[in-house]
Scaffold this motif. Structure first.
Motif, mmCIF file in Angstrom:
data_model
loop_
_atom_site.group_PDB
_atom_site.id
_atom_site.type_symbol
_atom_site.label_atom_id
_atom_site.label_comp_id
_atom_site.label_asym_id
_atom_site.label_seq_id
_atom_site.Cartn_x
_atom_site.Cartn_y
_atom_site.Cartn_z
ATOM 1 N N ASP A 1 0.820 -1.213 0.000
ATOM 2 C CA ASP A 1 0.000 0.000 0.000
ATOM 3 C C ASP A 1 0.854 1.263 0.000
ATOM 4 O OD1 ASP A 1 -2.567 -1.024 -0.001
ATOM 5 O OD2 ASP A 1 -2.868 -0.815 2.154
ATOM 6 N N ILE A 2 0.346 2.317 -0.589
ATOM 7 C CA ILE A 2 0.937 3.643 -0.455
ATOM 8 C C ILE A 2 0.616 4.097 0.963
ATOM 9 C CG2 ILE A 2 0.935 6.024 -1.266
ATOM 10 C CD1 ILE A 2 -0.173 4.932 -3.957
ATOM 11 N N THR A 3 1.634 4.470 1.720
ATOM 12 C CA THR A 3 1.432 4.838 3.123
ATOM 13 C C THR A 3 0.989 6.294 3.275
ATOM 14 O OG1 THR A 3 3.753 5.478 3.382
ATOM 15 C CG2 THR A 3 3.168 3.188 3.922
ATOM 16 N N ARG B 1 -4.815 8.568 -2.707
ATOM 17 C CA ARG B 1 -3.963 7.482 -2.209
ATOM 18 C C ARG B 1 -4.821 6.280 -1.831
ATOM 19 N NH1 ARG B 1 -2.920 5.347 2.634
ATOM 20 N NH2 ARG B 1 -4.277 6.860 3.658
ATOM 21 N N LYS B 2 -5.894 6.531 -1.117
ATOM 22 C CA LYS B 2 -6.796 5.446 -0.706
ATOM 23 C C LYS B 2 -7.445 4.788 -1.927
ATOM 24 C CE LYS B 2 -7.934 7.532 3.727
ATOM 25 N NZ LYS B 2 -9.011 8.160 4.514
ATOM 26 N N SER C 1 -7.013 0.906 -3.136
ATOM 27 C CA SER C 1 -8.188 0.050 -3.276
ATOM 28 C C SER C 1 -8.271 -0.588 -4.663
ATOM 29 C CB SER C 1 -9.459 0.860 -3.010
ATOM 30 O OG SER C 1 -10.602 0.103 -3.262
ATOM 31 N N VAL C 2 -8.111 0.227 -5.685
ATOM 32 C CA VAL C 2 -8.200 -0.270 -7.061
ATOM 33 C C VAL C 2 -7.092 -1.281 -7.339
ATOM 34 C CG1 VAL C 2 -7.946 0.403 -9.491
ATOM 35 C CG2 VAL C 2 -9.404 1.744 -7.970
#
Length: 87
Positions: free
Chosen positions: A21-23, A40-41, A45-46
């Motif tokens: 994940d991107i933090t 970012r979220k 997710s995608v």
């Protein structure tokens, strides 16, 4: 990103793809922080859905959050040694 991963998967079908994940960050270098964090979220997710669809895995980083300044360097973007250990 999807095209790159599809290419790798076709070339090496035995490989398991794992997405990190991107933090969160304490500061984003440009743009509106709320919108960037929302993006970012969305990307996380995608891409998670995509990678899981390829029988891959996801690494989440729930302990790396913006309200823990001790995990970030002075620039509020990069991680401290402690932040990197958690990562």
């Amino acid at each position: 990103m999807k095209q790159d991963l599809q290419h790798l998967y076709r070339r090496f079908p035995q490989m398991t793809i794992v997405l990190s994940d991107i933090t969160q960050r304490r500061r984003w270098r440009s743009g509106l922080p709320g919108k960037i964090d929302k993006s970012r979220k969305w990307v996380n997710s995608v891409m998670a859905t995509f990678v899981l669809g390829m029988q891959g895995g996801i690494v989440h980083h729930p302990q790396i959050v913006f309200n823990k300044p001790q995990l970030f360097l002075r620039d509020e973007v990069h991680l401290t040694p402690r932040g990197n250990d958690i990562f």
